[in-house]
Design an enzyme around this catalytic site. Structure first.
Site, PDB file in Angstrom:
ATOM      1  N   HIS A  67      -4.390  41.021  -2.032  1.00  0.00           N
ATOM      2  CA  HIS A  67      -4.876  41.484  -0.876  1.00  0.00           C
ATOM      3  C   HIS A  67      -3.567  42.308  -0.251  1.00  0.00           C
ATOM      4  CE1 HIS A  67      -9.088  40.031  -0.571  1.00  0.00           C
ATOM      5  NE2 HIS A  67      -8.383  39.482  -1.584  1.00  0.00           N
ATOM      6  N   PRO A  68      -3.972  43.288   0.248  1.00  0.00           N
ATOM      7  CA  PRO A  68      -2.919  44.211   1.301  1.00  0.00           C
ATOM      8  C   PRO A  68      -2.698  43.590   2.492  1.00  0.00           C
ATOM      9  CG  PRO A  68      -4.832  45.339   1.378  1.00  0.00           C
ATOM     10  CD  PRO A  68      -5.115  44.177   0.447  1.00  0.00           C
ATOM     11  N   SER A  84     -10.631  48.364   0.787  1.00  0.00           N
ATOM     12  CA  SER A  84      -9.887  48.072   1.836  1.00  0.00           C
ATOM     13  C   SER A  84      -9.545  48.986   3.019  1.00  0.00           C
ATOM     14  CB  SER A  84      -8.448  47.436   1.458  1.00  0.00           C
ATOM     15  OG  SER A  84      -8.604  46.465   0.603  1.00  0.00           O
ATOM     16  N   GLU A  86     -11.707  51.477   3.865  1.00  0.00           N
ATOM     17  CA  GLU A  86     -12.915  51.552   4.751  1.00  0.00           C
ATOM     18  C   GLU A  86     -12.972  50.121   5.797  1.00  0.00           C
ATOM     19  OE1 GLU A  86     -16.026  51.777   2.030  1.00  0.00           O
ATOM     20  OE2 GLU A  86     -15.484  53.982   1.348  1.00  0.00           O
ATOM     21  N   GLU A  87     -12.603  49.105   5.218  1.00  0.00           N
ATOM     22  CA  GLU A  87     -12.939  47.731   6.024  1.00  0.00           C
ATOM     23  C   GLU A  87     -11.576  47.727   7.242  1.00  0.00           C
ATOM     24  OE1 GLU A  87     -14.383  45.344   2.192  1.00  0.00           O
ATOM     25  OE2 GLU A  87     -12.280  45.225   2.774  1.00  0.00           O
ATOM     26  N   PHE A 119      -1.735  37.637   5.121  1.00  0.00           N
ATOM     27  CA  PHE A 119      -2.929  37.206   6.057  1.00  0.00           C
ATOM     28  C   PHE A 119      -4.014  37.951   5.492  1.00  0.00           C
ATOM     29  CE2 PHE A 119      -5.384  38.122   9.683  1.00  0.00           C
ATOM     30  CZ  PHE A 119      -5.866  36.873  10.328  1.00  0.00           C
ATOM     31  N   ILE A 121      -8.119  38.156   6.388  1.00  0.00           N
ATOM     32  CA  ILE A 121      -9.592  38.135   7.407  1.00  0.00           C
ATOM     33  C   ILE A 121     -10.305  39.050   6.927  1.00  0.00           C
ATOM     34  CG2 ILE A 121      -8.633  39.517   9.182  1.00  0.00           C
ATOM     35  CD1 ILE A 121      -9.636  37.460  11.234  1.00  0.00           C
TER      36      ILE A 121
END
Length: 174
Positions: A67-68, A84, A86-87, A119, A121
């Site tokens: 994950h970035p 990612s 878009e999110e 991190f 979320i």
């Protein structure tokens, strides 16, 4: 796209379509393809969850490392996956001012130093204020607790991505 269309996909089509349901982890969609025919969307999601839970702690951390950083280098350089981008955009992470970018960089760095993975979320279920607050709070956790919280967030992200693909009937270059 109904479940019969999903079940009719070839291995290659399935991996292409669902390969980024879990960020940069097409191995998961490759692994669950053999469980076809799926009863429904919940069945696909259960197989994804089962695969994630079957991983060792180091395997889970490897999954997390795919994950970035939120508002990080990949966002700035334009190398985020479409999902990612878009999110993060939906959560307001693409519209940070310079002070907010510096704060996110500092918090992300502190987090990665402490835990060894970025991190995570579910940005689609949060806004930038929630993200900064949760990042600050979660820095107080121990590694095992944080790993499990991050995995729960991965499951939320993958569920939303899966639903988006299947329920919107997105077609790829199949």
């Amino acid at each position: 796209m109904d479940i019969s269309a999903v079940n009719a996909l070839t291995y290659e089509e399935f991996v292409e379509l669902f390969g980024n349901v879990v960020e940069k982890s097409p191995i998961i969609s490759a692994a669950i393809w053999s469980h076809r025919p799926f009863k429904d969307l919940t069945d696909i999601e259960a197989h994804i969850t089962e695969f994630i839970h079957s991983l060792s702690d180091s395997g889970k951390e490897g999954l997390l490392r795919c994950h970035p950083d939120l508002a990080g280098r990949d966002l700035q350089s334009g190398t985020l996956t479409r999902e990612s981008r878009e999110e993060q955009s939906q959560a307001g992470m693409t519209a940070l001012d310079s002070a907010e970018i510096l704060l996110m960089h500092r918090l992300n760095s502190e987090y990665k130093e402490r835990f060894g993975f970025p991190f995570i979320i579910c940005a689609r279920l949060n806004n930038k204020a929630d993200i900064v607050r949760r990042l600050s709070e979660r820095l107080k956790n121990d590694r095992a607790a944080e790993r499990e919280l991050a995995i729960e967030e991965v499951k939320k992200i993958s569920s939303l991505r899966l639903h988006n693909i299947v329920l919107s009937g997105i077609q790829t270059k199949l």
